[in-house]
Design an enzyme around this catalytic site. Structure first.
Site, PDB file in Angstrom:
ATOM      1  N   GLU A  60       0.742  -1.259   0.125  1.00 18.05           N
ATOM      2  CA  GLU A  60       0.000   0.285  -0.069  1.00 18.05           C
ATOM      3  C   GLU A  60       0.727   1.459  -0.086  1.00 18.05           C
ATOM      4  OE1 GLU A  60      -0.031  -2.655   1.862  1.00 18.05           O
ATOM      5  OE2 GLU A  60      -1.933  -2.660   3.144  1.00 18.05           O
ATOM      6  N   ALA A 161      12.355 -39.509  -0.894  1.00 19.58           N
ATOM      7  CA  ALA A 161      12.714 -40.283  -2.357  1.00 19.58           C
ATOM      8  C   ALA A 161      12.901 -41.794  -1.904  1.00 19.58           C
ATOM      9  CB  ALA A 161      14.071 -39.638  -2.601  1.00 19.58           C
ATOM     10  N   ALA A 171      20.787 -52.176   1.761  1.00 21.40           N
ATOM     11  CA  ALA A 171      21.057 -52.938   2.735  1.00 21.40           C
ATOM     12  C   ALA A 171      22.186 -52.391   4.056  1.00 21.40           C
ATOM     13  CB  ALA A 171      21.761 -54.573   2.572  1.00 21.40           C
ATOM     14  N   ARG A 214      20.870 -25.870  -5.311  1.00 20.53           N
ATOM     15  CA  ARG A 214      21.836 -26.009  -6.676  1.00 20.53           C
ATOM     16  C   ARG A 214      21.108 -26.432  -7.834  1.00 20.53           C
ATOM     17  NH1 ARG A 214      23.687 -28.933  -2.553  1.00 20.53           N
ATOM     18  NH2 ARG A 214      23.320 -30.896  -3.487  1.00 20.53           N
ATOM     19  N   GLU A 273      13.667 -33.320   5.173  1.00 13.50           N
ATOM     20  CA  GLU A 273      14.105 -34.187   4.019  1.00 13.50           C
ATOM     21  C   GLU A 273      14.766 -35.385   4.840  1.00 13.50           C
ATOM     22  OE1 GLU A 273      16.278 -33.152   1.046  1.00 13.50           O
ATOM     23  OE2 GLU A 273      15.648 -30.993   0.696  1.00 13.50           O
ATOM     24  N   GLY A 275      15.477 -38.474   7.987  1.00 13.30           N
ATOM     25  CA  GLY A 275      15.272 -39.648   7.577  1.00 13.30           C
ATOM     26  C   GLY A 275      13.984 -40.201   8.039  1.00 13.30           C
ATOM     27  N   PRO A 276      13.576 -41.612   8.035  1.00 13.27           N
ATOM     28  CA  PRO A 276      12.794 -42.376   8.454  1.00 13.27           C
ATOM     29  C   PRO A 276      12.164 -42.018   9.948  1.00 13.27           C
ATOM     30  CG  PRO A 276      14.106 -43.873   7.335  1.00 13.27           C
ATOM     31  CD  PRO A 276      14.796 -42.438   7.516  1.00 13.27           C
TER      32      PRO A 276
HETATM   33  C1  AOF Z   1       3.726  -7.170   4.320  1.00 12.93           C
HETATM   34  N1  AOF Z   1       3.587  -6.603   3.207  1.00 12.93           N
HETATM   35  O1  AOF Z   1       2.523  -5.455   1.982  1.00 12.93           O
HETATM   36  C2  AOF Z   1       1.313  -5.859   3.933  1.00 12.93           C
HETATM   37  C3  AOF Z   1       1.438  -6.623   5.191  1.00 12.93           C
HETATM   38  O2  AOF Z   1       6.748  -6.882   9.792  1.00 12.93           O
HETATM   39  P1  AOF Z   1       6.087  -6.115   8.997  1.00 12.93           P
HETATM   40  O3  AOF Z   1       5.970  -4.601   9.795  1.00 12.93           O
HETATM   41  O4  AOF Z   1       6.480  -5.882   7.589  1.00 12.93           O
HETATM   42  O5  AOF Z   1       4.558  -6.570   8.999  1.00 12.93           O
HETATM   43  C4  AOF Z   1       4.242  -7.495   8.395  1.00 12.93           C
HETATM   44  C5  AOF Z   1       2.655  -7.866   8.604  1.00 12.93           C
HETATM   45  O6  AOF Z   1       1.954  -6.893   7.986  1.00 12.93           O
HETATM   46  C6  AOF Z   1       2.348  -9.113   7.825  1.00 12.93           C
HETATM   47  O7  AOF Z   1       2.592 -10.198   8.639  1.00 12.93           O
HETATM   48  C7  AOF Z   1       0.699  -8.891   7.617  1.00 12.93           C
HETATM   49  O8  AOF Z   1       0.060  -9.220   8.441  1.00 12.93           O
HETATM   50  C8  AOF Z   1       0.750  -7.348   7.240  1.00 12.93           C
HETATM   51  N2  AOF Z   1       0.554  -6.619   5.934  1.00 12.93           N
HETATM   52  N3  AOF Z   1       2.793  -7.327   5.321  1.00 12.93           N
HETATM   53  O9  AOF Z   1       4.676  -7.975   4.606  1.00 12.93           O
HETATM   54  C9  AOF Z   1       2.505  -6.010   2.919  1.00 12.93           C
HETATM   55  N4  AOF Z   1       0.348  -5.136   3.533  1.00 12.93           N
HETATM   56 ZN    ZN Z   2       0.941  -2.775   5.972  1.00 17.09          ZN
END
Ligand code: AOF
Ligand code: ZN
Length: 344
Positions: A60, A161, A171, A214, A273, A275-276
């Site tokens: 925004e 995998a 084995a 890679r 990743e 193992g088992p």
């Molecule tokens: C984003 N990008 O464009 C909008 C977000 O750590 P901050 O201050 O960058 O805040 C991150 C949080 O802000 C994110 O988890 C989400 O809830 C809100 N909106 N975040 O990274 C954006 N609009």
């Molecule tokens: Zn924001």
């Protein structure tokens, strides 16, 4: 907040915002992928923006800066509800109010406690707010992030995998090259999509994996954190300790504790990743959200199988079957009838 049938023009602008959100230069990581388009009264786009990852300006704010004075009285289309918190950057709600925007159209609501609820603040300031416009599309591009924020733990992808007869080594546990080249390349692409890769000490001792990206796969942002879980010491010359990526030797701690710690560190998606034994411990706690099961056309006969003894059988829903050269990769998700992870 209104929930009317959106006019066609809104869909056009929201689609453009979604397109911005998925720009190739926008990394996946701790923060969601967000796009914003600002449109004036006569329908002209006066500013666009998208988020470039944690620590950078929100979508925004980027779009408002591009629009300048033309944002006054305009409509902002945002793929995620504008945040109302001061985190690494200031609240977007305030930025929109200060810029004099008169209407905000939102795709998905913010699932986080700290940032969510921005719509109400905008409305309280006299801005008209509509949400739910292409919400599913916005959730889809942030599916793992959205899930992680609700569950308060990273989204967990488990990769195995194995041979046609279900073995992951020869084995006595002797490492064998099981997957073909196309599978390996695909697996590196999967690494590039997560923020952390987890292995057990058994795998480190048997295979000495580097766990870096890679095979010509490029990555935007930081390489995933390499995490080793288990009680056995990790040799000082193990490749996982090299400086190609950060490493966390977690020790003998439970899957839940590993995930909780990773979430606090900002990790929203992980790849296990092997193992088992390690994989089984995550499955027993219902902590695997997606399976990536590579099957190679070879029969090994003896040797460890893909999973150690599990507490109970797990039913999964197959989402896709890919053919990768001579191998196959099955993507599946657990059948959680009532996912208790979700708050809603
Ligand atoms: C984003 N990008 O464009 C909008 C977000 O750590 P901050 O201050 O960058 O805040 C991150 C949080 O802000 C994110 O988890 C989400 O809830 C809100 N909106 N975040 O990274 C954006 N609009
Ligand atoms: Zn924001």
């Amino acid at each position: 907040m209104n929930h009317l049938e959106p006019p066609a023009q809104w869909l056009v602008h929201m689609r453009a915002a979604l397109q911005l959100a998925t720009d190739a230069s926008a990394p996946r990581g701790e923060n969601p992928r967000v796009g914003c388009v600002i449109v004036d009264d006569s329908g002209h786009v006066v500013g666009t923006g998208f988020h470039l990852g944690a620590g950078t300006a929100h979508a925004e704010v980027v779009a408002l800066a591009a629009a300048g004075e033309q944002a006054r009285g305009a409509t902002a289309f945002v793929t995620l509800e504008p945040c109302r918190h001061t985190g690494r950057t200031g609240p977007c709600t305030q930025a929109l109010i200060d810029a004099g925007v008169s209407r905000v159209i939102i795709a998905m609501l913010d699932p986080t406690e700290q940032a969510g609820g921005g719509s109400a603040e905008l409305e309280a300031a006299g801005i008209e707010v509509f949400s739910g416009v292409l919400a599913d599309e916005s959730r889809a591009i942030n599916a793992e992030w959205d899930y992680a924020c609700r569950a308060c733990r990273p989204f967990v992808i488990a990769k195995t995998a194995m041979s046609l007869d279900g073995r992951v080594a020869g084995a006595g546990g002797v490492p064998l090259a099981i997957s073909g080249p196309d599978s390996l390349t695909f697996a590196h692409r999967c690494r590039a999509e997560v923020q952390a890769i987890i292995v057990g000490t058994g795998t480190v001792l048997a295979d000495d994996p580097e766990l870096t990206i890679r095979r010509g796969v490029s990555i935007v942002g930081d390489p995933p954190l390499r995490v080793v879980v288990g009680g056995r010491p990790v040799p000082l010359n193990a490749r996982i300790r090299n400086d190609a990526a950060p490493t966390w030797i977690a020790g003998a701690i439970s899957p839940r504790v590993v995930l909780a710690e990773l979430f606090v560190r900002g990790v929203r998606s992980v790849l296990i990743e092997g193992g088992p034994t390690l994989l089984q411990s995550f499955i027993d706690e219902d902590l695997v959200d997606r399976y990536l099961w590579f099957i190679a056309p070879t029969l090994i006969g003896t040797g460890p199988t893909a999973l150690a003894a599990m507490e109970a059988a797990v039913g999964v829903t197959v989402r896709s079957v890919r053919v990768l050269g001579e191998d196959m990769c099955i993507t599946a998700e657990p059948r959680r009838v009532a996912p208790d992870l979700f708050k809603e």
